[in-house]
Design a protein around this motif. Structure first.
Motif, PDB file in Angstrom:
ATOM      1  N   ASP A   1       0.851  -1.191   0.000  1.00 42.70           N
ATOM      2  CA  ASP A   1       0.000   0.000   0.000  1.00 42.70           C
ATOM      3  C   ASP A   1       0.890   1.244   0.000  1.00 42.70           C
ATOM      4  O   ASP A   1       2.115   1.135  -0.054  1.00 42.70           O
ATOM      5  CB  ASP A   1      -0.964  -0.024   1.190  1.00 42.70           C
ATOM      6  N   ASP A   2       0.268   2.404   0.039  1.00 51.27           N
ATOM      7  CA  ASP A   2       1.039   3.655  -0.071  1.00 51.27           C
ATOM      8  C   ASP A   2       2.102   3.780   1.021  1.00 51.27           C
ATOM      9  O   ASP A   2       3.206   4.238   0.779  1.00 51.27           O
ATOM     10  CB  ASP A   2       0.095   4.868   0.015  1.00 51.27           C
ATOM     11  N   VAL A   3       1.703   3.362   2.236  1.00 52.88           N
ATOM     12  CA  VAL A   3       2.635   3.500   3.355  1.00 52.88           C
ATOM     13  C   VAL A   3       3.876   2.643   3.108  1.00 52.88           C
ATOM     14  O   VAL A   3       5.011   3.084   3.304  1.00 52.88           O
ATOM     15  CB  VAL A   3       1.946   3.103   4.672  1.00 52.88           C
ATOM     16  N   GLU A   4       3.651   1.426   2.610  1.00 50.14           N
ATOM     17  CA  GLU A   4       4.785   0.526   2.374  1.00 50.14           C
ATOM     18  C   GLU A   4       5.648   1.003   1.214  1.00 50.14           C
ATOM     19  O   GLU A   4       6.875   0.927   1.268  1.00 50.14           O
ATOM     20  CB  GLU A   4       4.269  -0.895   2.135  1.00 50.14           C
TER      21      GLU A   4
ATOM     22  N   PHE B   1       6.000   4.069   0.369  1.00 48.65           N
ATOM     23  CA  PHE B   1       6.730   5.216   0.917  1.00 48.65           C
ATOM     24  C   PHE B   1       7.977   4.737   1.665  1.00 48.65           C
ATOM     25  O   PHE B   1       9.068   5.285   1.506  1.00 48.65           O
ATOM     26  CB  PHE B   1       5.810   5.996   1.868  1.00 48.65           C
ATOM     27  N   GLU B   2       7.808   3.690   2.450  1.00 51.09           N
ATOM     28  CA  GLU B   2       8.938   3.156   3.225  1.00 51.09           C
ATOM     29  C   GLU B   2      10.046   2.660   2.307  1.00 51.09           C
ATOM     30  O   GLU B   2      11.226   2.893   2.559  1.00 51.09           O
ATOM     31  CB  GLU B   2       8.461   1.991   4.107  1.00 51.09           C
TER      32      GLU B   2
ATOM     33  N   SER C   1       8.698  12.080  -0.367  1.00 51.34           N
ATOM     34  CA  SER C   1       7.256  11.845  -0.208  1.00 51.34           C
ATOM     35  C   SER C   1       6.768  10.923  -1.316  1.00 51.34           C
ATOM     36  O   SER C   1       7.450  10.717  -2.315  1.00 51.34           O
ATOM     37  CB  SER C   1       6.509  13.167  -0.246  1.00 51.34           C
ATOM     38  N   PHE C   2       5.571  10.339  -1.111  1.00 49.77           N
ATOM     39  CA  PHE C   2       5.089   9.400  -2.126  1.00 49.77           C
ATOM     40  C   PHE C   2       3.567   9.427  -2.255  1.00 49.77           C
ATOM     41  O   PHE C   2       2.838   9.547  -1.290  1.00 49.77           O
ATOM     42  CB  PHE C   2       5.522   7.969  -1.783  1.00 49.77           C
ATOM     43  N   TYR C   3       3.100   9.314  -3.493  1.00 52.58           N
ATOM     44  CA  TYR C   3       1.714   8.935  -3.773  1.00 52.58           C
ATOM     45  C   TYR C   3       1.711   8.261  -5.136  1.00 52.58           C
ATOM     46  O   TYR C   3       2.743   8.201  -5.801  1.00 52.58           O
ATOM     47  CB  TYR C   3       0.776  10.143  -3.694  1.00 52.58           C
TER      48      TYR C   3
ATOM     49  N   TYR D   1       1.621   8.518  -8.452  1.00 55.30           N
ATOM     50  CA  TYR D   1       1.756   9.697  -9.321  1.00 55.30           C
ATOM     51  C   TYR D   1       0.916   9.564 -10.592  1.00 55.30           C
ATOM     52  O   TYR D   1       0.676   8.445 -11.081  1.00 55.30           O
ATOM     53  CB  TYR D   1       3.235   9.886  -9.701  1.00 55.30           C
TER      54      TYR D   1
ATOM     55  N   GLU E   1      -5.691   3.122  -8.972  1.00 51.97           N
ATOM     56  CA  GLU E   1      -4.502   3.189  -8.104  1.00 51.97           C
ATOM     57  C   GLU E   1      -4.079   1.793  -7.665  1.00 51.97           C
ATOM     58  O   GLU E   1      -2.907   1.468  -7.638  1.00 51.97           O
ATOM     59  CB  GLU E   1      -4.789   4.053  -6.871  1.00 51.97           C
TER      60      GLU E   1
ATOM     61  N   ARG F   1      -0.499  -0.058  -8.021  1.00 52.33           N
ATOM     62  CA  ARG F   1       0.221  -0.642  -6.886  1.00 52.33           C
ATOM     63  C   ARG F   1       0.607  -2.090  -7.170  1.00 52.33           C
ATOM     64  O   ARG F   1       1.693  -2.540  -6.840  1.00 52.33           O
ATOM     65  CB  ARG F   1      -0.647  -0.588  -5.634  1.00 52.33           C
TER      66      ARG F   1
END
Lengths: 340, 446
Positions: free
Chosen positions: B93-96, B98-99, B143-145, B147, B179, B183
């Protein structure tokens, strides 16, 4: 637009509800919608683990918070995954809360997200500093739960907006009475003693403070173990610092010692005062000094005349009565929204 | 033995660990899980690397590049769970994501910094492809999303979403389906880099551990020991923890020097308060510090690596188990004897064994124990107050009281007689004079 102009003078404010369903979230949305749209970044977060869609106590649906493009927001990992907003993830905290770590993000388009909170007052303070420093927000707004379950105290923000309402009491006089008591607690003076920064002060026990700000422990543990403070221990003290909650029982035990020897009673902030109105009045009227370390400037009071059971007070009369008693501007958000 | 299990030992490894200043909390977690180094060759290659890290840190202490390196390392987070979940096929997911982006960017920032250094630090794998994958617009910010450039369809939908005045939930959900698709494909693309991500994470932690250890090494004045097969030797051994607290009071720790050889157990004699227990504790501590790669608190040292360290200290009375202190001690020594049948790779540090029983039997127990341990060729130090008759032992004693001050130095002696200073010391503590006089009179009589 009432009081939004004044808010712009602060770096951080918290919006605090006196009870459940007093219109805190509506008040927060009202402010968020009226802040300048150009060249102004706002950061929002919550103090405490809050933010269920449905109010767990009364079963009423809570309004979600609408975040417009460019707003910074912090929420838990759980709520970030459930968000309904296009947003860019900027930062993740190291510390875990019961809902996961705290995520800071920027809204890339308007949308909704639940806000949930920071694990401690210190973490909240650090987040405000980061948001307004590194991430460049002009103003940080904290959704502050005043219910005693809140872990982080909202009193670390510069300014405070209080939400009160018919949910608290359907008797207007009673509502005015309860609200003005809370306002007098919020307005308690900051201690004149030169204490160290809040971060370095003890987090447990009861302490005597000397003129030069030196701390010595009187009692280990909380106020419940406080029967044992000996008058000799207080000779020459300038203040007593209660690191946790201040209760009626402790206040009664210590009141004569404080009043007779002109000793200040210091608590962290108004959320630590768990004392009844009558005890508070009788202590302060007799010359007792109750002081705080952290104080927020009360900017405005918002009143919600509708109770969750559907009972409705006269909005205009309520605002007028409150305003007269508090000597502060009081607004009914719904009414001014409709008029605007 | 893991470093974690030394934390509750009485010799003070916890203090050593707590004094390490890691940039990232992950490094501390990884270090705690590390096994003790047992073999000569591993220890020697570790110390070769470590001493060049120490030199590097020492020479660059005030340089910006080192501070900078530590600052970048402080952004490393523990994402071992994320990596292992993804290698099991989880869609991130987005959090992962981002990590992962955060880790790859840190790794890629540090990699060129290290390439200019000779092979001191572990090598970081090339993660530039992962950075590119997660930073398609080449913004080079962490930062991440998801894109817009990942998916044209998504880009168009988002345009509608952004331009609409009201929040359109329907449109938002359409976007989130797309999205999800992005992913999924990102997860597939990243899959082949997972090993390198994991390697990078470990090596970044390793660099952080090296730097924290080197920092402690310099702060505590430690030294790099030589590795020996036969005997352990310390010149000017000191206890770092006590030495620091003495310095704060304006006093100095008096270091001690000693040899331990396999064929000749050391019998340590000397007055009470002469620092025997502290010396034993410090030797235990130093052995652990050596075998976990910290360097040792001594001016010079030569140490035999061992598989087990037995440090019998203090009172083992355990009322819950119904054992007296004597019984608990006997059981521990029994365990030591059992282990010594299997291996002689043991350092045995025994502080006054059999001290709680009568001197007649106590003496016999200690003497026989010494001869057993000598036969089995263990590295042994036994501190005792008994006048033991032990053949082929190296006897050392604390110098003791000199001009009203304790001299903690250890000296070789041929005497069997334990020094008699108990009364002198009690007197210096201001204990009831009449009692001590009576005791002196009784000794004179015998």
């Amino acid at each position: 637009m009432p009081f939004v102009q004044e808010i712009l003078g602060y770096r951080s404010i918290s919006v605090v509800g006196l009870g459940k369903n007093t219109g805190k979230t509506e008040c927060l949305n009202y402010i968020l919608n009226r802040l300048p749209a150009e060249d102004f970044t706002v950061a929002v977060s919550s103090a405490g683990i809050d933010g269920e869609v449905k109010d767990q106590v009364t079963g009423t649906v809570k309004p979600e918070i609408f975040l417009r493009e460019g707003t910074l927001f912090a929420t838990s990992e759980k709520h970030y995954r459930e968000r309904k907003i296009l947003s860019e993830l900027l930062d993740i905290s190291y510390r875990n809360t019961s809902l996961g770590r705290v995520v800071t993000a920027r809204a890339l388009a308007g949308g909704k997200s639940q806000l949930s909170g920071h694990p401690s007052t210190k973490a909240l303070k650090m987040w405000i500093d980061r948001a307004t420093g590194i991430f460049g927000a002009n103003l940080a707004i904290i959704d502050g739960a005043l219910s005693r379950v809140s872990i982080a105290s909202p009193a670390i923000t510069e300014g405070l907006v209080l939400a009160t309402g018919a949910a608290l009491s359907v008797s207007m006089d009673n509502l005015v009475f309860k609200t003005s008591y809370m306002v007098s607690l919020i307005n308690m003076e900051r201690t004149s003693l030169n204490c160290a920064d809040d971060e370095f002060l003890p987090t447990s026990g009861i302490w005597r403070v000397d003129k030069c700000g030196e701390f010595n422990q009187l009692v280990k543990g909380g106020v419940f173990a406080a029967g044992s403070i000996h008058p000799d221990d207080l000779v020459g003290a300038s203040a007593i610092f209660v690191s946790g909650a201040l209760t009626d029982r402790f206040l009664n035990q210590i009141r004569t010692a404080c009043i007779d020897n002109n000793i200040e009673l210091i608590i962290r902030d108004f959320t630590n005062a768990f004392i009844s109105h009558s005890n508070y009045i009788s202590f302060t009227r007799a010359g007792g000094k109750l002081r705080v370390l952290n104080k927020s400037k009360l900017i405005a009071v918002c009143a919600n005349p509708v109770s969750p059971e559907g009972f409705k007070l006269d909005s205009e009369l309520l605002c007028e009565k409150l305003s007269l008693s508090l000597k502060l501007p009081v607004y009914d958000i719904r009414r001014i929204q409709n008029e605007a | 033995m893991k470093l974690r299990s030394t934390m509750d030992l009485s010799c003070g490894m916890r203090e050593v660990y707590l004094n390490l200043e890691f940039s990232s909390p992950l490094s501390g977690q990884i270090l705690l899980e590390r096994e003790m180094y047992l073999s000569d060759s591993i220890l020697s290659s570790y110390y070769t690397k470590f001493s060049s890290v120490v030199d590097f840190v020492f020479q660059n202490q005030s340089l910006l590049s080192l501070t900078n390196l530590k600052e970048i390392l402080s952004g490393v987070r523990d994402i071992r769970n994320t990596i292992s979940a993804m290698s099991a096929g989880k869609v991130p997911d987005d959090v992962e994501l981002f990590e992962i982006k955060n880790l790859s960017m840190i790794s890629e920032t540090i990699r060129p910094l290290l390439s200019s250094l000779p092979d001191i630090f572990p090598v970081l794998p090339d993660l530039s492809d992962v950075v590119e994958l997660l930073d398609p617009e080449a913004l080079r910010i962490p930062s991440f999303y998801i894109y817009d450039s990942y998916d044209l369809e998504l880009k168009m939908l988002r345009k509608d979403l952004k331009s609409s005045v009201e929040f359109k939930e329907d449109l938002y959900y359409k976007c989130s389906v797309l999205e999800e698709r992005v992913r999924r494909s990102l997860g597939k693309d990243i899959f082949k880099y997972l090993n390198n991500l994991s390697l990078s994470l470990n090596n970044l932690a390793e660099i952080d551990i090296f730097l924290a250890k080197a920092d402690l090494f310099i702060r505590w004045n430690l030294s790099i020991p030589n590795i020996s097969k036969e005997k352990t030797y310390y010149q000017a051994l000191f206890n770092p923890e006590i030495s620091i607290s003495l310095e704060k009071q304006g006093n100095k720790y008096q270091p001690v020097s000693l040899f331990i050889e396999r064929n000749s157990p050391v019998v340590l004699m000397g007055a009470n308060m002469g620092g025997k227990s502290v010396s034993l504790r410090t030797i235990a501590l130093s052995q652990y510090m050596f075998q976990f790669g910290f360097g040792v608190p001594a001016e010079n040292a030569e140490i035999v690596p061992v598989h087990q360290i037995f440090h019998l200290s203090g009172d083992y009375q355990d009322l819950n188990k119904g054992l007296s202190s004597f019984a608990a001690e006997m059981k521990m020594i029994d365990l030591l004897l059992k282990e010594s049948e299997r291996t002689n790779s043991i350092l045995a540090l025994l502080d006054e064994p059999a001290r709680t029983t009568n001197p007649y039997e106590g003496k016999a127990l200690v003497e026989s124990l010494l001869s057993f341990l000598r036969e089995r060729m263990l590295l042994t130090i036994v501190a005792t107050h008994y006048n033991v008759d032990a053949l082929d032992c190296t006897k050392m004693r604390v110098k003791g009281y000199e001009n009203g001050r304790m001299n903690y130095e250890l000296v070789y002696t041929q005497d069997n007689e334990a020094p008699q200073e108990a009364i002198t010391i009690a007197r210096s503590l201001g204990v009831n004079e009449k009692w001590l006089e009576e005791a002196s009179r009784l000794i004179g009589k015998k």
